[in-house]
Design an enzyme around this catalytic site. Structure first.
Site, PDB file in Angstrom:
ATOM      1  CE1 TYR A  27      -3.904  -2.483   0.615  1.00  0.00           C
ATOM      2  CE2 TYR A  27      -2.324  -3.318   2.532  1.00  0.00           C
ATOM      3  CZ  TYR A  27      -3.469  -3.433   1.606  1.00  0.00           C
ATOM      4  OH  TYR A  27      -4.179  -4.512   1.838  1.00  0.00           O
ATOM      5  CG  ASN A  32     -10.355   8.549   4.487  1.00  0.00           C
ATOM      6  OD1 ASN A  32     -10.279   8.641   5.777  1.00  0.00           O
ATOM      7  ND2 ASN A  32     -10.928   9.307   3.595  1.00  0.00           N
ATOM      8  CD1 TRP A  33      -9.453   2.795   6.499  1.00  0.00           C
ATOM      9  CD2 TRP A  33     -10.993   2.346   8.053  1.00  0.00           C
ATOM     10  NE1 TRP A  33      -9.836   1.498   6.221  1.00  0.00           N
ATOM     11  CE2 TRP A  33     -10.823   1.247   7.461  1.00  0.00           C
ATOM     12  CE3 TRP A  33     -11.592   2.388   9.371  1.00  0.00           C
ATOM     13  CZ2 TRP A  33     -11.290   0.104   7.696  1.00  0.00           C
ATOM     14  CZ3 TRP A  33     -12.460   1.169   9.541  1.00  0.00           C
ATOM     15  CH2 TRP A  33     -12.145   0.116   8.825  1.00  0.00           C
ATOM     16  CE1 TYR A  79      -2.416  -0.498  -4.359  1.00  0.00           C
ATOM     17  CE2 TYR A  79      -3.373   1.033  -5.888  1.00  0.00           C
ATOM     18  CZ  TYR A  79      -3.674   0.284  -4.698  1.00  0.00           C
ATOM     19  OH  TYR A  79      -4.680  -0.247  -4.089  1.00  0.00           O
ATOM     20  CG  ASP A 156     -11.137  -3.655   1.101  1.00  0.00           C
ATOM     21  OD1 ASP A 156     -11.613  -3.128   1.874  1.00  0.00           O
ATOM     22  OD2 ASP A 156      -9.838  -3.664   0.584  1.00  0.00           O
ATOM     23  NE  ARG A 189      -3.984  -8.997  -0.855  1.00  0.00           N
ATOM     24  CZ  ARG A 189      -4.209  -7.625  -0.473  1.00  0.00           C
ATOM     25  NH1 ARG A 189      -4.358  -7.493   0.938  1.00  0.00           N
ATOM     26  NH2 ARG A 189      -4.824  -6.730  -1.098  1.00  0.00           N
ATOM     27  CD1 TRP A 339     -10.715  -6.773   4.463  1.00  0.00           C
ATOM     28  CD2 TRP A 339     -11.550  -6.897   6.724  1.00  0.00           C
ATOM     29  NE1 TRP A 339     -10.225  -5.675   5.363  1.00  0.00           N
ATOM     30  CE2 TRP A 339     -10.989  -5.387   6.612  1.00  0.00           C
ATOM     31  CE3 TRP A 339     -12.273  -7.059   7.806  1.00  0.00           C
ATOM     32  CZ2 TRP A 339     -10.634  -4.703   7.524  1.00  0.00           C
ATOM     33  CZ3 TRP A 339     -12.227  -5.815   8.693  1.00  0.00           C
ATOM     34  CH2 TRP A 339     -11.219  -5.066   8.681  1.00  0.00           C
ATOM     35  CD  GLU A 382      -3.370  -5.857   5.077  1.00  0.00           C
ATOM     36  OE1 GLU A 382      -4.508  -5.199   4.461  1.00  0.00           O
ATOM     37  OE2 GLU A 382      -2.621  -6.813   4.635  1.00  0.00           O
TER      38      GLU A 382
END
Length: 411
Positions: A27, A32-33, A79, A156, A189, A339, A382
């Site tokens: 990354y 943002n967050w 990226y 995500d 992933r 996630w 992460e």
């Protein structure tokens, strides 16, 4: 080197001159967050740097109020998908065309206890962003905030997005090369079918020049999210405190708070024992709880407190470490895939703070203790397996280091 020293070294190592990347390679831009949580970590040892992080984030705010989820501040050709794919040129600098969970007001309120004068300069900008969420992602005033892309949720690859994602046409995606799978184990992933959907939605948005009104009507993916809705409600309450303290008019904020408080009930699912996502196109609800199911407690909603504590207890019976990102009772639970089951430090931080705020100290302490053990044993990863505790995804991760420091300061 102590854990505190290591955490500070992670943040300094990911500093790119006033803004922080989540981690090198995987990354390489400002997210943002991630940036908001990084500010929370910097505030434990460098207050000026914390405020600079937040200023840098708002430098990318669009004229319509949106603060984008990625800010492309440097040229990182490795990226994907980068600025040439997004083609979102509606703000003052290259960015993505969607947003991310608005935790900034809550972070700034925490910082403002010592420096209220610094916080005052953010109030109007935060208010414009919050207003954008209501206008762009809840145009009918239902009181629940929809996402137009799984990436917008910040969570995500959650199974909640699978069924709504079936409506996305991926026939025009074509061939592409992902960068993430060359840096992280494929088993950790998103799978290709999920990434196809992610890209199809990016192409859909850019064809409409990221017009929020068109996207709200036409986007095939428009899913009310308990995570975004709860985080925004908490942020609205924190913004209200900041605005009132600075002598600002607060009636509009109060109206938004009331709307969200009333709307969250639309996301309650008795069978799941939690607040779940709702497809605003079909009306279908997700069938299982996730870590976000507990975030209404963080927002001060106690309507289903006992049912949520029962669900949390059942989660705890099936994993070693709380809080799994998806229901471990479900067949789609995967303890290491992005996630679909792993535990995340910043989600745990919000859930634990919510439980502490309502007096559930034992649960709050359990989640905090689990998180700190995960970091101590698995490093500043992460995310982590809630089954065996291994660190997963990217390493030397900014928000994991930041949460360690924020909780260390509490102690």
């Amino acid at each position: 080197m102590t854990m505190n020293e290591r955490a500070r070294a992670v943040l300094r190592g990911n500093d790119r001159g006033g803004y922080t990347i989540p981690t090198d390679g995987l990354y390489p831009y400002q997210w943002n967050w991630d940036s908001a949580f990084s500010a929370l970590g910097f505030a434990t040892f460098d207050r000026a740097r914390a405020w600079e992080e937040l200023e840098k984030l708002f430098e990318a705010q669009w004229p319509n109020g949106m603060v984008p989820h990625i800010i492309f501040r440097a040229d990182e050709p490795g990226y994907f998908p980068g600025p040439s794919i997004w083609q979102a040129d509606m703000g003052p600098m290259p960015s993505s065309g969607i947003s991310q969970p608005p935790v900034v007001a809550s972070v700034i309120r925490a910082l403002a206890e010592a420096e209220p004068e610094q916080a005052a300069g953010f109030i109007k900008r935060i208010d414009a962003w919050h207003e954008w969420w209501h206008r762009a992602r809840d145009p009918k005033g239902t009181g629940v905030i929809a996402i137009t892309h799984p990436w917008e949720s910040g969570r995500d690859n959650l199974p909640d997005w699978d069924r709504p994602g079936d409506m996305i046409d991926v026939s025009g995606v074509g061939e592409y090369t992902r960068s993430d799978t060359s840096l992280v184990d494929n088993d950790m992933r998103p799978e290709k079918q999920d990434y196809d959907r992610y890209l199809a939605l990016v192409y859909f948005g850019r064809e409409r020049q990221w017009d929020p009104e068109k996207i709200a009507v036409e986007n095939p993916f428009f899913v009310a999210d308990p995570g975004i809705t709860s985080i925004l409600l908490r942020a609205e309450k924190d913004l209200h405190v900041l605005a009132r303290g600075a002598g600002h008019e607060t009636a509009r904020i109060e109206d938004r708070i009331t709307r969200l408080e009333n709307g969250l009930e639309l996301l309650w699912n008795e069978d799941a024992g939690g607040y779940v996502a709702r497809d605003m196109r079909s009306g279908d609800q997700s069938r299982r709880a996730s870590a976000a199911s507990f975030l209404p407690l963080y927002a001060g909603i106690l309507t289903h407190k006992e049912e949520l504590l029962t669900t949390l207890r059942e989660f705890a019976e099936r994993v070693r470490y709380l809080v799994p990102s998806f229901d471990p009772r479900d067949e789609h639970f995967d303890h290491i895939r992005y996630w679909r089951g792993p535990a995340w430090a910043m989600i745990n931080f919000m859930i634990a703070n919510g439980l502490r705020d309502i007096g559930e100290y034992n649960w709050a302490d359990r989640i905090r203790s689990d998180t700190r053990e995960l970091i101590r044993n698995g490093g500043f990863a992460e995310y982590f397996s809630p089954i065996d505790g291994r660190g997963c995804g990217g390493g030397t991760f900014s928000w994991t280091a930041a949460i360690w420091l924020a909780w260390e300061l509490d102690e």
